[in-house]
Design a protein around this motif. Sequence first.
Motif, PDB file in Angstrom:
ATOM      1  N   UNK A 197       0.857  -1.156  -0.201  1.00  0.00           N
ATOM      2  CA  UNK A 197       0.496   0.082  -0.419  1.00  0.00           C
ATOM      3  C   UNK A 197       0.861   1.104  -0.109  1.00  0.00           C
ATOM      4  N   UNK A 198       2.145   0.864  -0.252  1.00  0.00           N
ATOM      5  CA  UNK A 198       2.602   2.405  -0.346  1.00  0.00           C
ATOM      6  C   UNK A 198       2.711   3.023  -1.657  1.00  0.00           C
ATOM      7  N   UNK A 199       2.451   1.936  -3.017  1.00  0.00           N
ATOM      8  CA  UNK A 199       2.557   2.826  -3.710  1.00  0.00           C
ATOM      9  C   UNK A 199       1.271   2.362  -4.151  1.00  0.00           C
ATOM     10  N   UNK A 200      -0.261   3.561  -4.937  1.00  0.00           N
ATOM     11  CA  UNK A 200      -0.949   3.022  -5.224  1.00  0.00           C
ATOM     12  C   UNK A 200      -1.307   2.641  -6.622  1.00  0.00           C
ATOM     13  N   UNK A 201      -1.196   1.935  -7.250  1.00  0.00           N
ATOM     14  CA  UNK A 201      -1.495   0.841  -8.358  1.00  0.00           C
ATOM     15  C   UNK A 201      -1.936   2.196  -9.477  1.00  0.00           C
ATOM     16  N   UNK A 202      -1.537   1.987 -10.382  1.00  0.00           N
ATOM     17  CA  UNK A 202      -2.540   3.450 -11.786  1.00  0.00           C
ATOM     18  C   UNK A 202      -3.329   2.690 -12.031  1.00  0.00           C
ATOM     19  N   UNK A 203      -3.307   1.257 -12.382  1.00  0.00           N
ATOM     20  CA  UNK A 203      -4.350   0.458 -13.035  1.00  0.00           C
ATOM     21  C   UNK A 203      -4.732  -1.005 -12.122  1.00  0.00           C
ATOM     22  N   UNK A 204      -6.283  -1.071 -11.896  1.00  0.00           N
ATOM     23  CA  UNK A 204      -6.433  -2.350 -10.854  1.00  0.00           C
ATOM     24  C   UNK A 204      -6.321  -2.465  -9.237  1.00  0.00           C
ATOM     25  N   UNK A 205      -6.572  -3.384  -8.430  1.00  0.00           N
ATOM     26  CA  UNK A 205      -6.957  -3.312  -7.065  1.00  0.00           C
ATOM     27  C   UNK A 205      -5.692  -4.209  -6.481  1.00  0.00           C
ATOM     28  N   UNK A 206      -5.700  -4.194  -5.707  1.00  0.00           N
ATOM     29  CA  UNK A 206      -4.917  -4.843  -4.760  1.00  0.00           C
ATOM     30  C   UNK A 206      -6.170  -4.872  -3.643  1.00  0.00           C
ATOM     31  N   UNK A 207      -6.131  -6.223  -3.144  1.00  0.00           N
ATOM     32  CA  UNK A 207      -7.668  -6.465  -2.610  1.00  0.00           C
ATOM     33  C   UNK A 207      -7.309  -7.119  -1.065  1.00  0.00           C
ATOM     34  N   UNK A 208      -7.696  -6.873   0.031  1.00  0.00           N
ATOM     35  CA  UNK A 208      -7.077  -7.919   1.584  1.00  0.00           C
ATOM     36  C   UNK A 208      -8.714  -8.814   1.808  1.00  0.00           C
ATOM     37  N   UNK A 209      -9.199  -9.973   1.911  1.00  0.00           N
ATOM     38  CA  UNK A 209     -10.525 -10.323   2.275  1.00  0.00           C
ATOM     39  C   UNK A 209     -11.221  -9.769   0.821  1.00  0.00           C
ATOM     40  N   UNK A 210     -11.297  -9.233  -0.003  1.00  0.00           N
ATOM     41  CA  UNK A 210     -12.342  -8.890  -0.859  1.00  0.00           C
ATOM     42  C   UNK A 210     -12.329  -6.891  -1.243  1.00  0.00           C
ATOM     43  N   UNK A 211     -12.004  -6.455   0.386  1.00  0.00           N
ATOM     44  CA  UNK A 211     -11.575  -5.279   0.232  1.00  0.00           C
ATOM     45  C   UNK A 211     -10.345  -4.602  -0.303  1.00  0.00           C
ATOM     46  N   UNK A 212      -9.992  -3.356  -0.883  1.00  0.00           N
ATOM     47  CA  UNK A 212      -9.317  -2.817  -1.810  1.00  0.00           C
ATOM     48  C   UNK A 212      -8.247  -2.293  -0.555  1.00  0.00           C
ATOM     49  N   UNK A 213      -7.180  -2.088  -0.447  1.00  0.00           N
ATOM     50  CA  UNK A 213      -6.042  -1.631   0.284  1.00  0.00           C
ATOM     51  C   UNK A 213      -6.398  -0.132   1.161  1.00  0.00           C
ATOM     52  N   UNK A 214      -7.297   0.994   0.040  1.00  0.00           N
ATOM     53  CA  UNK A 214      -7.553   2.180   0.745  1.00  0.00           C
ATOM     54  C   UNK A 214      -8.394   2.231   0.578  1.00  0.00           C
ATOM     55  N   UNK A 215      -9.165   1.179   1.123  1.00  0.00           N
ATOM     56  CA  UNK A 215     -10.145   1.093   1.787  1.00  0.00           C
ATOM     57  C   UNK A 215     -10.022   1.203   3.636  1.00  0.00           C
TER      58      UNK A 215
END
Length: 588
Positions: free
Chosen positions: A386-404
Amino acid sequence: MAAPSGPVPGRRRSELGEALRACRNAFIGVGIMSCMINLLYLNGSLFMLEVYDRVLPSRSVPTLVGLIILAGGLYIAQGILDVIRARVLVRIGTSLDEAVGHRVFESVVRVPLVAGGNNDGLQPLRDLDNVRSFLSGMGPSALFDLPWLPLYLAVCFAFHTMIGVTALIGAIILIIITLLTEVLARGPMRDAITLSMRRNDLAAASRRNAEVVVAMGMTGHHTRRWGKINDEYLADNRRSSDVTGGLGSIAKVARMMLQSAVLGVGAYLVIHQEATAGIIIAGSILSARALAPVDLAIAHWKSFTAARQSWHRLSKLLAALPPQQELIRLQPPTQRLVAENISIVPPGTQKVVISDVSFSLDAGHGLGIIGPSGSGKSSLARALVGVWQPARGKVRLDAAAIDQWEPDILGRHIGYLPQDVELFAGSIGQNISRFDPDAKSDDIIDAAKDAGVHGLIVGMTNGYDTQIGERGSVLSAGQAQRIALARALYGKPFLIVLDEPNSNLDAEGDEALTRAIRSARDRGAVVVVIAHRPVAIEGVDLLLVVKDGRAQAFGPKETVLGQVMQKAQPAPPPNPIKIVAEGGVAKS
């Protein structure tokens, strides 16, 4: 971490402006005190007027004593108000720092993650110091006194029109000098600040890499580079100082000449019996007082210009990095990590280093990421934590994007060991616990044991209380890496990302690393290991091969390694075909 968005005109006020507006009652108080102080400044000229026009002609000692007592009391009141005003301004500066200081520090931390590291990282803190120092100094006092210049000019006109005109001409001259100071000093000041940032960047980089600089004979080269930038900085700083100092001296001389001119005009009026002797002295004092705020403003113009430029830079920075929004606190992740077609562009660049990478890891899985240097492995690691935000796509933990998640809350569920290990001045225990003031000793020791570094720590003189110095200077590279691994394991996070975790480890450290990875997987964590050495991925069960920013293979470790080995084997040379030529001579 939410991606910063630029300020929307008309919708958001400057945070610095809001912080100053919170001090408006203090500013009102300063304004009222400035009014009283400037009225009391009339005390000296009126006292001289009464002495020359009333006491001397009448030779009345009681009148003189009464005037002295009255003037003395007014001087004391003026001094008290001046002290109070100065103390209030100091507290306004302190209040501003307290209101936005934490935001400025957070911005210093976040700027490299959204804009890259091509800037003087500590400049925002210096900018805040500039603004606070200006607010706490004599500059604001001059600005509060400037509006009272017409009052003194009016009193001069009341004494006599010629005295008022003389004082007005002097005021116009000083105002022109002030405007010239602003126009001529702005450019050199701005350039000097820019060069100062470049100079500090080079000095900091040379200090960080002191061993390389000295060992490879680069000291002289870097010294000359720094000297060239420093010479340019000194030249711009000298130009701005020459402007402010030179015009300040001119202003001071002009004020002294004006005071003498008023005396001369007064003497002329007395000769022609159009004024009294008291008016000569009172007019001279008042004209000097009328122009004193202008003189003071010119003297402090350099600090005013620096504070104004710092204010603009801070306003832009805080607007570009708005405060983190308070989000609904999600439950701790326990099930899976998912990367959905993520593409990554490093902050401050336009180059895509990771393109459309996808994978899913359930709890207890371990993923090794391998590939040639420059293939984007470390960039992928930064996106996963989570220190860099993807320009496209999502990284999720248990279905929730990490920016949540709020960053500080998300950090409790993540363990991260970067490629370049960085420890902080403090004790070993503090570094392992991530400087959590509420950390429990058992949790710190558990993390150290999980990393296999407990025995090493207790073998030191002060154990977990050993002070490691700035950047962990008292530790070897291997010790620092193992303690950083313990920091990553502290609190038993769900996602653990290790970037080249064994680059400085010996055989014992490699074994401890493998045990730590397996232990974390056994308790249900997801472990991602980026490695060049095969020993680092012994504890994982899945493998991702990355090349040129794209996923080349993903699956069980043995299967993917087999594919990689098969591709790496050179193709056998073709078998020669023998041809029997005429005459029985074999040719191929």
